[in-house]
Design a protein around this motif. Sequence first.
Motif, PDB file in Angstrom:
ATOM      1  N   ASP A   1      36.918  44.848  -6.623  1.00 57.08           N
ATOM      2  CA  ASP A   1      36.894  44.408  -8.023  1.00 57.08           C
ATOM      3  C   ASP A   1      37.155  42.915  -8.042  1.00 57.08           C
ATOM      4  O   ASP A   1      38.172  42.445  -7.521  1.00 57.08           O
ATOM      5  N   ILE A   2      36.236  42.175  -8.653  1.00 55.77           N
ATOM      6  CA  ILE A   2      36.353  40.726  -8.663  1.00 55.77           C
ATOM      7  C   ILE A   2      36.226  40.176 -10.077  1.00 55.77           C
ATOM      8  O   ILE A   2      35.702  40.830 -10.982  1.00 55.77           O
ATOM      9  N   VAL A   3      36.733  38.975 -10.237  1.00 57.09           N
ATOM     10  CA  VAL A   3      36.612  38.207 -11.465  1.00 57.09           C
ATOM     11  C   VAL A   3      35.768  36.987 -11.151  1.00 57.09           C
ATOM     12  O   VAL A   3      35.989  36.311 -10.140  1.00 57.09           O
TER      13      VAL A   3
ATOM     14  N   PRO B   1      45.768  35.137  -7.014  1.00 57.59           N
ATOM     15  CA  PRO B   1      44.709  36.026  -6.540  1.00 57.59           C
ATOM     16  C   PRO B   1      44.035  35.485  -5.282  1.00 57.59           C
ATOM     17  O   PRO B   1      44.002  34.271  -5.057  1.00 57.59           O
ATOM     18  N   THR B   2      43.488  36.380  -4.484  1.00 57.15           N
ATOM     19  CA  THR B   2      42.666  35.968  -3.350  1.00 57.15           C
ATOM     20  C   THR B   2      41.366  35.363  -3.867  1.00 57.15           C
ATOM     21  O   THR B   2      40.746  35.891  -4.791  1.00 57.15           O
TER      22      THR B   2
ATOM     23  N   LEU C   1      37.383  35.462  -7.804  1.00 53.10           N
ATOM     24  CA  LEU C   1      38.736  35.834  -7.435  1.00 53.10           C
ATOM     25  C   LEU C   1      38.891  37.348  -7.430  1.00 53.10           C
ATOM     26  O   LEU C   1      38.132  38.069  -8.101  1.00 53.10           O
ATOM     27  N   GLU C   2      39.880  37.816  -6.719  1.00 52.57           N
ATOM     28  CA  GLU C   2      40.215  39.237  -6.756  1.00 52.57           C
ATOM     29  C   GLU C   2      40.698  39.603  -8.153  1.00 52.57           C
ATOM     30  O   GLU C   2      41.482  38.873  -8.767  1.00 52.57           O
ATOM     31  N   ASP C   3      40.212  40.722  -8.678  1.00 52.14           N
ATOM     32  CA  ASP C   3      40.670  41.200  -9.984  1.00 52.14           C
ATOM     33  C   ASP C   3      41.977  41.957  -9.779  1.00 52.14           C
ATOM     34  O   ASP C   3      41.995  43.109  -9.342  1.00 52.14           O
TER      35      ASP C   3
END
Length: 414
Positions: free
Chosen positions: A74-76, A131-132, A158-160
Motif C-alpha cells: 500500500d503506497i501513497v 514513512p519508507t 511513500l509507504e501508506d
Amino acid sequence: MSDTEEDSLSSESWPINEDWLIEVLKKHHEVRSGIKITDFKVKQGCHDGVNNLSDILSVSVAYEFQDVISKHLDIVIKLLPQDPFSRFFVTEAQFDLREIKFYTSILPDLLAFQESDVAKEDSATMLVSVPTCFYTQYAPAISPSQGSPEPPESILVLEDMRSLGYKGANFTSGLTVSQTEAAIRAIVAIHALSLGLKLKKKVDVNEKYPFLFQTTRATESYQQLVEQGMPQLTKFLEGKPGYENELKALNKIRTKTKELIETLLQPIEPMGLITHTDFWCNNLLFRAEGDGTDSCIILDWQMVTYSRPTNDLALLLISSIPSNIRRQHGARLLDLYYNLLKASCRKLDIDVEADLGYSRNKMELEYRQSELLALLLCIGSIDIAIGNPVAEQRLLDVLRDFNEEGILTLDECI
C-alpha cells in the motif's frame, strides 16, 4: 490486472498504470526484472485531514516477485496540486523539491549517522519515525510548443502507514496526552541526530542542504499567510466581548510580524538543527501500542528548516492539544522533551547542558519566544479554527493565557 475504472486514474493529467508501478517496485526491490503486477487499485486522496500542497493518491498493489513470492504493498503518491494557484505556490517556493530532498538526502544521512555513531542497543530508543520512501521524481518539464521550462513535475511515493494501523488525529478534539508524548519522542530523534550530525561530523547543515527552507523565503511565505489571517482573527475577536486586551496586543504587533517571524526562525547556536517547522497534528499519524502508549509517524516535510528545536515543540503544543492538557501537562511535556533530547544526545557523546550550555531554563526561555512564532503561524491558518466552536475556544484560551503570561508582549524584548 484489475479492470475497475479507478485503476487508470491518478490525477487529471497523469495516469498511474501497470508499467509505471512495475518501475517503482523494481526500484524498491533493487532489481531489473522479476516483477509482475496481479492487481492494483487507485483511490483519489488518502490523508486524514487537508493537504493544500499536494494532490494525494492511495494505491494498493498486489504483485509477484521473481515468479514465486506473492506480495502486497500500500503506497501513497504525492503529486503537484492541479489547482493552478496552488501549483504555482508549491513550485515557486519549492515545497515539493524540499520534501523529496528530505527523503533522498537528509534522511539517508541521518540514518547513516545513526548506524555509525549510535550503539545498536540504543538505536531502538531513537527511531526515525517517517514513512519508507519507495520512489521520487523531480525534473523540469519542457513545453513542446514554446521550448521554455514549465514548473517541475514532482512525484513522491511513500509507504501508506495506514495499512500498518496508523491513523490521523482529529484536529477538533486535539491530541491525547499519550499521542503528544509520542509526537515528542518522534521529533526528538530527528532533532538529536541532526544536531549530532552537525557537531560530530562537522557538517555545515545549510551548505550541505541548500534546499532547506531558508529564513528569508520562509519568512515571506509565513508573512503572506499571517497577513491573510490577521484580519479574520481581528474580526472574530471584535465579536467576542472580554478579549479587548488580547486584540489590543495583537494590533500592536501586527505591523512588525515579518520582523518577528524572521527573528524567531533564526537558530540560536550551538543548538541550530533540522526542524520540521510544520509540526502539528494534521501532519502526524498515530497507532495505539499494546503497552498503553502510542507511536507516531511524521509526515509532510515540505517546510524542513534549519532552526530552533523549540519551534517544533511550541507549534505542536499550541496548535494541537486541548487547553486543559496544555495547562495541566505543559511543564511536564517540556521536561519530557528536554530529558529525551539530553538522553538522546548523550548516546552521541554530546552533553547539551555541559558542552553546549543548553539548560532546561534556557530551553524554556527559547520556548516562550517560540510560542509567539507558533501563534503567528496559527494565525496564518486561522480559517481552520474559525467556524469550529471547539477549535475557536482553544484559540481563545491560547490568546488569554499568552496575554496573561506576557507572550503577546515579547516583541518588545526580541
